[in-house]
Write a protein that holds these residues in place. Sequence first.
Motif, PDB file in Angstrom:
ATOM      1  N   LEU A   1       0.847  -1.204   0.000  1.00  0.00           N
ATOM      2  CA  LEU A   1       0.000   0.000   0.000  1.00  0.00           C
ATOM      3  C   LEU A   1       0.875   1.244   0.000  1.00  0.00           C
ATOM      4  CD1 LEU A   1      -2.905   1.171   0.293  1.00  0.00           C
ATOM      5  CD2 LEU A   1      -2.593   0.956   2.784  1.00  0.00           C
ATOM      6  N   TRP A   2       0.613   2.164  -0.921  1.00  0.00           N
ATOM      7  CA  TRP A   2       1.393   3.406  -1.055  1.00  0.00           C
ATOM      8  C   TRP A   2       1.130   4.340   0.118  1.00  0.00           C
ATOM      9  CZ3 TRP A   2      -0.052   7.542  -5.274  1.00  0.00           C
ATOM     10  CH2 TRP A   2       0.859   8.618  -5.210  1.00  0.00           C
ATOM     11  N   PHE A   3      -0.118   4.744   0.319  1.00  0.00           N
ATOM     12  CA  PHE A   3      -0.492   5.506   1.510  1.00  0.00           C
ATOM     13  C   PHE A   3      -1.953   5.243   1.831  1.00  0.00           C
ATOM     14  CE2 PHE A   3      -1.112   8.804  -1.862  1.00  0.00           C
ATOM     15  CZ  PHE A   3      -2.433   9.159  -1.645  1.00  0.00           C
ATOM     16  N   ALA A   4      -2.311   5.462   3.097  1.00  0.00           N
ATOM     17  CA  ALA A   4      -3.691   5.349   3.563  1.00  0.00           C
ATOM     18  C   ALA A   4      -4.170   6.747   3.928  1.00  0.00           C
ATOM     19  CB  ALA A   4      -3.784   4.419   4.762  1.00  0.00           C
ATOM     20  N   GLU A   5      -5.212   7.180   3.256  1.00  0.00           N
ATOM     21  CA  GLU A   5      -5.701   8.553   3.419  1.00  0.00           C
ATOM     22  C   GLU A   5      -6.907   8.602   4.350  1.00  0.00           C
ATOM     23  OE1 GLU A   5      -7.884  11.899   0.546  1.00  0.00           O
ATOM     24  OE2 GLU A   5      -6.405  10.522  -0.299  1.00  0.00           O
ATOM     25  N   VAL A  42      -9.337   7.970   9.955  1.00  0.00           N
ATOM     26  CA  VAL A  42     -10.232   8.160  11.105  1.00  0.00           C
ATOM     27  C   VAL A  42     -10.963   9.488  10.968  1.00  0.00           C
ATOM     28  CG1 VAL A  42      -8.730   6.803  12.618  1.00  0.00           C
ATOM     29  CG2 VAL A  42      -8.451   9.282  12.526  1.00  0.00           C
ATOM     30  N   HIS A  43     -11.939   9.700  11.850  1.00  0.00           N
ATOM     31  CA  HIS A  43     -12.672  10.967  11.841  1.00  0.00           C
ATOM     32  C   HIS A  43     -11.706  12.149  11.954  1.00  0.00           C
ATOM     33  CE1 HIS A  43     -16.423   8.738  13.628  1.00  0.00           C
ATOM     34  NE2 HIS A  43     -16.188   8.429  12.360  1.00  0.00           N
ATOM     35  N   THR A  44     -12.009  13.227  11.240  1.00  0.00           N
ATOM     36  CA  THR A  44     -11.074  14.349  11.206  1.00  0.00           C
ATOM     37  C   THR A  44     -10.833  14.949  12.581  1.00  0.00           C
ATOM     38  OG1 THR A  44     -10.593  16.439  10.074  1.00  0.00           O
ATOM     39  CG2 THR A  44     -12.868  16.080  10.736  1.00  0.00           C
ATOM     40  N   GLU A  45     -11.814  14.820  13.491  1.00  0.00           N
ATOM     41  CA  GLU A  45     -11.641  15.376  14.841  1.00  0.00           C
ATOM     42  C   GLU A  45     -10.691  14.555  15.705  1.00  0.00           C
ATOM     43  OE1 GLU A  45     -15.990  15.880  13.495  1.00  0.00           O
ATOM     44  OE2 GLU A  45     -14.494  14.271  13.554  1.00  0.00           O
ATOM     45  N   ASP A  46     -10.444  13.322  15.297  1.00  0.00           N
ATOM     46  CA  ASP A  46      -9.705  12.380  16.145  1.00  0.00           C
ATOM     47  C   ASP A  46      -8.201  12.457  15.868  1.00  0.00           C
ATOM     48  OD1 ASP A  46      -8.997  10.369  17.853  1.00  0.00           O
ATOM     49  OD2 ASP A  46      -9.931   8.744  16.697  1.00  0.00           O
ATOM     50  N   VAL A  47      -7.588  13.515  16.340  1.00  0.00           N
ATOM     51  CA  VAL A  47      -6.150  13.702  16.129  1.00  0.00           C
ATOM     52  C   VAL A  47      -5.358  12.619  16.857  1.00  0.00           C
ATOM     53  CG1 VAL A  47      -4.210  15.293  16.401  1.00  0.00           C
ATOM     54  CG2 VAL A  47      -6.481  16.180  15.847  1.00  0.00           C
ATOM     55  N   ALA A  48      -5.768  12.275  18.071  1.00  0.00           N
ATOM     56  CA  ALA A  48      -5.069  11.229  18.817  1.00  0.00           C
ATOM     57  C   ALA A  48      -5.193   9.889  18.105  1.00  0.00           C
ATOM     58  CB  ALA A  48      -5.631  11.132  20.233  1.00  0.00           C
ATOM     59  N   GLY A  49      -6.378   9.607  17.556  1.00  0.00           N
ATOM     60  CA  GLY A  49      -6.571   8.366  16.818  1.00  0.00           C
ATOM     61  C   GLY A  49      -5.722   8.311  15.563  1.00  0.00           C
ATOM     62  N   LEU A  50      -5.621   9.435  14.875  1.00  0.00           N
ATOM     63  CA  LEU A  50      -4.779   9.491  13.680  1.00  0.00           C
ATOM     64  C   LEU A  50      -3.328   9.202  14.038  1.00  0.00           C
ATOM     65  CD1 LEU A  50      -5.000  10.202  10.602  1.00  0.00           C
ATOM     66  CD2 LEU A  50      -4.263  12.515  11.236  1.00  0.00           C
ATOM     67  N   ALA A  51      -2.871   9.773  15.141  1.00  0.00           N
ATOM     68  CA  ALA A  51      -1.504   9.532  15.586  1.00  0.00           C
ATOM     69  C   ALA A  51      -1.296   8.071  15.972  1.00  0.00           C
ATOM     70  CB  ALA A  51      -1.182  10.443  16.774  1.00  0.00           C
ATOM     71  N   ARG A  52      -2.308   7.488  16.588  1.00  0.00           N
ATOM     72  CA  ARG A  52      -2.194   6.081  16.967  1.00  0.00           C
ATOM     73  C   ARG A  52      -2.074   5.198  15.733  1.00  0.00           C
ATOM     74  NH1 ARG A  52      -6.556   2.451  20.452  1.00  0.00           N
ATOM     75  NH2 ARG A  52      -5.330   0.529  20.410  1.00  0.00           N
ATOM     76  N   VAL A  53      -2.876   5.474  14.695  1.00  0.00           N
ATOM     77  CA  VAL A  53      -2.791   4.703  13.463  1.00  0.00           C
ATOM     78  C   VAL A  53      -1.401   4.850  12.850  1.00  0.00           C
ATOM     79  CG1 VAL A  53      -3.681   4.456  11.119  1.00  0.00           C
ATOM     80  CG2 VAL A  53      -5.266   4.859  13.010  1.00  0.00           C
ATOM     81  N   ALA A  54      -0.928   6.088  12.761  1.00  0.00           N
ATOM     82  CA  ALA A  54       0.381   6.338  12.150  1.00  0.00           C
ATOM     83  C   ALA A  54       1.491   5.590  12.869  1.00  0.00           C
ATOM     84  CB  ALA A  54       0.669   7.837  12.137  1.00  0.00           C
ATOM     85  N   ALA A  55       1.356   5.439  14.182  1.00  0.00           N
ATOM     86  CA  ALA A  55       2.407   4.787  14.971  1.00  0.00           C
ATOM     87  C   ALA A  55       2.359   3.271  14.874  1.00  0.00           C
ATOM     88  CB  ALA A  55       2.286   5.210  16.432  1.00  0.00           C
ATOM     89  N   GLN A  56       1.214   2.705  14.471  1.00  0.00           N
ATOM     90  CA  GLN A  56       1.063   1.253  14.554  1.00  0.00           C
ATOM     91  C   GLN A  56       0.945   0.556  13.203  1.00  0.00           C
ATOM     92  OE1 GLN A  56      -1.483  -0.356  17.559  1.00  0.00           O
ATOM     93  NE2 GLN A  56      -1.250   1.404  18.914  1.00  0.00           N
ATOM     94  N   VAL A  57       1.119   1.301  12.121  1.00  0.00           N
ATOM     95  CA  VAL A  57       1.164   0.661  10.798  1.00  0.00           C
ATOM     96  C   VAL A  57       2.458   1.085  10.112  1.00  0.00           C
ATOM     97  CG1 VAL A  57      -1.355   0.597  10.598  1.00  0.00           C
ATOM     98  CG2 VAL A  57      -0.086   2.532   9.626  1.00  0.00           C
ATOM     99  N   SER A  58       2.856   0.324   9.115  1.00  0.00           N
ATOM    100  CA  SER A  58       4.078   0.682   8.397  1.00  0.00           C
ATOM    101  C   SER A  58       3.798   1.580   7.194  1.00  0.00           C
ATOM    102  CB  SER A  58       4.797  -0.591   7.932  1.00  0.00           C
ATOM    103  OG  SER A  58       3.966  -1.358   7.081  1.00  0.00           O
TER     104      SER A  58
END
Length: 388
Positions: free
Chosen positions: A237-241, A244-260
Amino acid sequence: MAERVASVTAHTITLPRETPYLGALRPGEETSARGYIVRKGNRTVYPTVDRSVVLRIETTGGAVGWGETYGIVAPGTVLALVEDLLGPFVVGRDPLDAAVIHDDLYDLMRVRGYTGGFYLDALAAIDIALWDLAGKLAGLPLVKLLGGQRRERIPAYVSGLPERTRAARADLAAHWQKRGFSSFKFAAPVADDGLAREMATLRERLGEEARIACDMHWAHTAEEAIRLIRAMEPHDLWFAEAPVHTEDVAGLARVAAQVSTTIAAGEEWRTVFDLVPRVERRACGIVQPEMGHTGVTEFMRIGGYAEAHHLKVIPHATIGIGLFLAASLHASAALAAVDCHEFQHSIFEPNRRLLTGDMDCADGFYTLPTGPGLGVEPSSEALDLLRS
């Protein structure tokens, strides 16, 4: 005497579509009385037509600048903001003061919390038109006013595969691959057989060298997004756009930290202030500013901030007649961090008749329009639509 802004007017252009954006309606998707549909895959409303708000600024000397922003839903809101509030504050100003005027208009409603949405969409259209005017008055392409042209061509990726079946979507991607494109993105809400199967089919059809991304449309929790991205990762996968919900900044960071996979975000942002907390949380590696939301001034600020924090910029580009796309290409050619640019083929190709100029996207690359300012203007057909 230096020229001043004499008038600011905005109009809506509406264009019929044979097939709605993102493809034919799915089971349970119906058209409302006002011509809107809600996609079940992301619970987001779309019109069944293409619609854009086009803005015209004329100076006391007769020079004309063009801007554009979103007209996807309730375009009358933007028209009212321009006519009743923003436009009169631009009349009498020096058109060469685009960034100054932008900040003055932004400040008007800051205390009321208008740091996004329709208000900044209207401001974006004004900002683009002022930068277009500045280029025309200087006799220079916009890119030259933004620090200089770093690239003659900008790599483009094919975005959206609006076909009914997974096999047909792969066929459409292969069609564009034969036309010289090597990068692609599919939309999760219409990947009916699941994201991993969609990704596997595209990879098998397009080969190992193709770059394939997934737009997840803000539809998932962090846990769901992590699971879905990991399932796609064996297929490179090139990138995942927008996972998560746009309000969920913490969730976005969690995803970024746990996938390659690199996480991309930003098409819904309006200012650099939207990027700052994401950078602080290391929540994305690709930033996707949308000129129709940001205008030139904030687009360049977002691009500069991204570069300073070692992020890539892959601008978003969607529904419009092409005025804000031209502005996006000029800004992209001036920014060092730009890696690629979205190409909405289902909109660009049918709507290119609405512009004059030589802007093009072929063989996998955009070429900038030449000429002063944006290098494009509404065609006679578009002007007739503006008057209707």
